[in-house]
Design a protein around this motif. Structure first.
Motif, PDB file in Angstrom:
ATOM      1  N   HIS A  35       8.000   4.553   3.001  1.00  0.00           N
ATOM      2  CA  HIS A  35       6.909   4.924   2.105  1.00  0.00           C
ATOM      3  C   HIS A  35       7.532   5.574   0.878  1.00  0.00           C
ATOM      4  N   ASN A  71       3.276   3.348  -3.810  1.00  0.00           N
ATOM      5  CA  ASN A  71       2.996   4.573  -4.584  1.00  0.00           C
ATOM      6  C   ASN A  71       3.306   4.370  -6.072  1.00  0.00           C
ATOM      7  N   SER A  72       2.857   3.246  -6.627  1.00  0.00           N
ATOM      8  CA  SER A  72       2.986   2.859  -8.040  1.00  0.00           C
ATOM      9  C   SER A  72       4.366   2.332  -8.409  1.00  0.00           C
ATOM     10  N   LYS A 121       0.814  -1.222   0.000  1.00  0.00           N
ATOM     11  CA  LYS A 121       0.000   0.000   0.000  1.00  0.00           C
ATOM     12  C   LYS A 121       0.842   1.265   0.000  1.00  0.00           C
ATOM     13  N   ASN A 122       2.142   1.129   0.358  1.00  0.00           N
ATOM     14  CA  ASN A 122       3.019   2.307   0.422  1.00  0.00           C
ATOM     15  C   ASN A 122       4.002   2.397  -0.745  1.00  0.00           C
ATOM     16  N   ARG A 133      -3.813   6.116  -8.984  1.00  0.00           N
ATOM     17  CA  ARG A 133      -2.434   5.622  -9.044  1.00  0.00           C
ATOM     18  C   ARG A 133      -2.392   4.233  -9.668  1.00  0.00           C
ATOM     19  N   THR A 154       7.937   7.951  -2.005  1.00  0.00           N
ATOM     20  CA  THR A 154       7.377   9.280  -2.290  1.00  0.00           C
ATOM     21  C   THR A 154       7.473   9.663  -3.760  1.00  0.00           C
ATOM     22  N   ASP A 155       8.417   9.062  -4.483  1.00  0.00           N
ATOM     23  CA  ASP A 155       8.568   9.422  -5.894  1.00  0.00           C
ATOM     24  C   ASP A 155       9.276   8.304  -6.647  1.00  0.00           C
ATOM     25  N   TRP A 172       0.030   6.979 -15.357  1.00  0.00           N
ATOM     26  CA  TRP A 172      -0.535   6.472 -14.110  1.00  0.00           C
ATOM     27  C   TRP A 172      -1.656   7.415 -13.692  1.00  0.00           C
TER      28      TRP A 172
END
Length: 687
Positions: free
Chosen positions: A74, A49-50, A46-47, A138, A76-77, A133
């Motif tokens: 997590h 972020n694609s 879940k963290n 996402r 972030t980018d 995306w």
């Protein structure tokens, strides 16, 4: 300020951000591998972020384990996507579709809008490229690149293997546009020839496999007036046609290597480059980057020159033709071929004397029919014709690396893509030395030099003995993997303090980088490439992925071949052991399958130090290198898996006959017949 806000602000100020590579395990758990950190950062699905497996990302640490244990993060980018094309099955609705990836791929379904379907039908297998995306969801949005032909199982399997490994099947439009603007082969103009040394009047020829279409190296030879020999190693000047930062260059850098599967080659460069403009075909002028040596008849190099050239190949040899000349002393340019062979064998002997390790090598290739179905196996040994080219290429590679290593920019060494090979791991070496000692071979592990000497002594003494296979196999496994890097630690296996890849720019991107840097140095305009180490790492990664793809494709062919021999027995060699079973490679076809411990007559434990399974009741050892008899009991193409069972003494199967095969054959309908070993047919490999 409340204590709650103060605590939140304190945690925020202490938040750490790292850059790393995502590694998704088979279970679906993800980790971000950060260079320099002792442990990877765990990231829950879940963290992510694609982020996908292999992507370069930024990750924030959101939780630190107790006592500085495992960190949780997590993403972030996503900085760089490792892979954008995927295979799966189309699920079609009225106005859109999804690509459903294979089970276990840990990739969300890819949404495909109606205008990107390209005629796909429900249930089709397809290759889809992610183009965006969703901002809110996402979730990936894609377009169909190719609809795969489900009726051609082999083509489908090979393409899926390539896409799974991260190699695109098609060329982007901007690459094709650049290719269309290039001139045809043989159209060299005055500007192309400008500033090049002309070797077109000097005897030059190529030596390649019989089915080769891209000839990226050629050899010239002549006797000089001073009595010295001039030997030229001429390499296709790919960097003349592939300019930095073009679409073609970016695509080549992304692919990094050509991929060689049993029935095809996926090239790093389009065929117009690899098979036309840069292929050193006979009776045509071609642009090269050359390393030219003056040496005496004892192969001592007295001086060398490097630079851009024009060559004209007089003849195209196959390895088989050159080997026949070496053996008979007759054939085209036989005097020059025999002289080159003498020089190469002298270079080879000197290399081993200086500390190179003499591991023998053999290439196992399937013979395929017109439908790419395997009908036989051919084992190619390295003979003198191969060694002739190998030694001259090694000489050029190390000469270029040594030359560039001495150059500096503002007192700093020039970043350069060296090909390095580290010394053996001490722990692995110790285990191997103890094992080899049980056969009477002593290893002096006091230094890298003494290890190499011990290896060569063992490899000589073991020839023809029962333990040869096991010691050669395990010896190779103790070695580190060669990689590309700007940190020049030398090449241990070859015994060279300086080494690079200069001789195959058609199929390896590091060679293109070497050509560019060498050209800058020779022109006195050397530049610092701050991204060079990153490019080296990418090339090493893609080389590993190409090898994995080649292994997967070969395994597919092994399974396809052995499907016809379910129930038959074969002589084999134990090639690996684990706690759950052992692998056996058949002698006649070099096809490897797993024998599970669950099918054995007693319980076994795994002994890592002996590379063996040991019976708890009888003490019987099943060790790497042992000869065994197995029966083929399963062959799964979807899993690319062969299952064998051990034929033990006292079983109801007849004894093994000479040649390693029982004549009892079980048909797929359960009836029995007698048969002989399959006959193999030779054919030219398709490209």
């Amino acid at each position: 300020m409340t204590k709650k806000k103060e605590k939140k602000q304190k945690n925020s100020s202490q938040k750490k951000t790292y850059k790393g590579i995502v590694d998704v395990t088979r279970s679906g758990m993800a980790f971000v591998v950060v260079e320099g950190l002792d442990s990877d950062i765990m990231v829950k699905q879940k963290n992510l972020n694609s982020a996908l497996d292999g992507d370069e990302v930024l990750v924030d640490v959101i939780r630190q384990g107790k006592s500085m244990g495992r960190m949780e993060g997590h993403v972030t980018d996503v900085l760089t996507r490792k892979k954008t094309e995927f295979t799966g099955t189309i699920q079609l609705s009225k106005t859109f579709a999804f690509l459903v990836p294979e089970k276990g791929a840990w990739l969300p379904d890819i949404y495909i809008p109606e205008n990107s379907l390209k005629g796909a039908k429900d249930g089709d297998r397809a290759v889809v490229k992610i183009v965006a995306w969703g901002e809110k969801t996402r979730k990936p949005v894609g377009e169909i690149v190719e609809i795969l032909d489900a009726t051609n199982a082999n083509d489908l399997a090979m393409k899926e293997i390539l896409v799974e490994s991260g190699f695109p099947l098609q060329w982007p439009k901007d690459v094709l546009d650049e290719l269309a603007a290039m001139p045809g082969a043989g159209n060299l103009n005055a500007k192309d020839r400008e500033g090049r040394k002309d070797f077109s009047k000097i005897l030059t020829f190529t030596i390649d496999p019989v089915d080769a279409r891209d000839f990226d190296d050629a050899i010239s030879i002549r006797r000089l007036k001073n009595g010295m020999l001039e030997i030229g190693v001429h390499i296709a000047d790919v960097s003349h046609y592939v300019q930095p930062n073009t679409a073609l260059d970016k695509e080549a850098e992304h692919r990094a290597t050509s991929v060689y599967l049993p029935d095809r080659v996926l090239p790093m460069l389009p065929e117009k480059i690899s098979n036309e403009l840069c292929s050193l075909r006979p009776h045509e002028d071609h642009l090269c980057f050359s390393c030219v040596f003056q040496m005496d008849d004892k192969a001592k190099v007295k001086q060398y020159w490097m630079g851009r050239t024009i060559i004209h190949s007089r003849h195209r040899f196959t390895y088989e033709e050159v080997q026949e000349i070496i053996q008979t002393g007759e054939g085209p340019y036989f005097e020059e071929v025999l002289l080159l062979n003498k020089l190469s064998q002298t270079l080879r002997a000197a290399r081993f004397k200086a500390g190179a390790i003499n591991f023998s090598s053999q290439e196992v290739r399937f013979q395929l029919d017109e439908n790419a179905k395997p009908v036989g196996v051919k084992v190619n040994q390295s003979d003198e014709s191969h060694q002739l080219i190998e030694e001259l290429m090694l000489l050029a590679n190390r000469t270029v690396a040594e030359y560039v290593s001495k150059q500096k920019v503002n007192t700093h060494p020039i970043p350069f893509p060296y090909r390095v090979h580290d010394t053996p791991d001490e722990e692995k070496m110790h285990v191997f030395a103890v094992f080899a000692g049980k056969f009477g071979y002593k290893f002096d592990a006091t230094s890298p030099e003494t290890i190499a000497t011990s290896f060569n002594k063992m490899l000589t003494l073991v020839q023809g003995k029962p333990e040869q296979h096991v010691l050669e196999t395990l010896g190779i496994r103790t070695m580190a993997k060669a990689i590309y890097t700007s940190d020049n630690i030398g090449h241990y296996g070859l015994g060279f303090p300086h080494y690079c890849h200069f001789t195959s720019p058609i199929r390896r991107y590091p060679d293109v980088m070497v050509h560019r840097i060498l050209a800058q140095v020779l022109e006195g305009e050397a530049k610092i490439d701050k991204l060079l180490e990153k490019r080296c790492k990418h090339s090493s990664d893609m080389e590993r992925k190409a090898m994995e793809a080649e292994r997967a494709a070969n395994k597919y062919k092994q399974v396809e071949y052995m499907q016809d021999f379910i129930g038959q027995t074969f002589e084999g060699i134990v090639s690996g052991v684990a706690h759950f079973g052992f692998w056996v490679e058949t002698v006649f076809a070099k096809c490897e399958g797993l024998v599970s411990v669950h099918g054995l007559r007693e319980d076994y434990k795994h002994s890592e130090t002996d590379y063996a399974l040991v019976g708890l009741r009888t003490g019987r050892r099943i060790r790497i290198g042992d000869k065994v008899t197995i029966r083929v009991v399963g062959a799964s193409l979807p899993k690319r898996q062969l299952d064998y069972e051990l034929v033990e003494e006292g079983s109801d199967l007849p004894p093994l006959k000479k040649g390693g095969r029982s004549e009892r054959v079980e048909r797929r309908d359960g009836s029995k017949k007698t048969g002989k070993a399959p006959q193999t047919k030779s054919r030219k490999k398709k490209k």
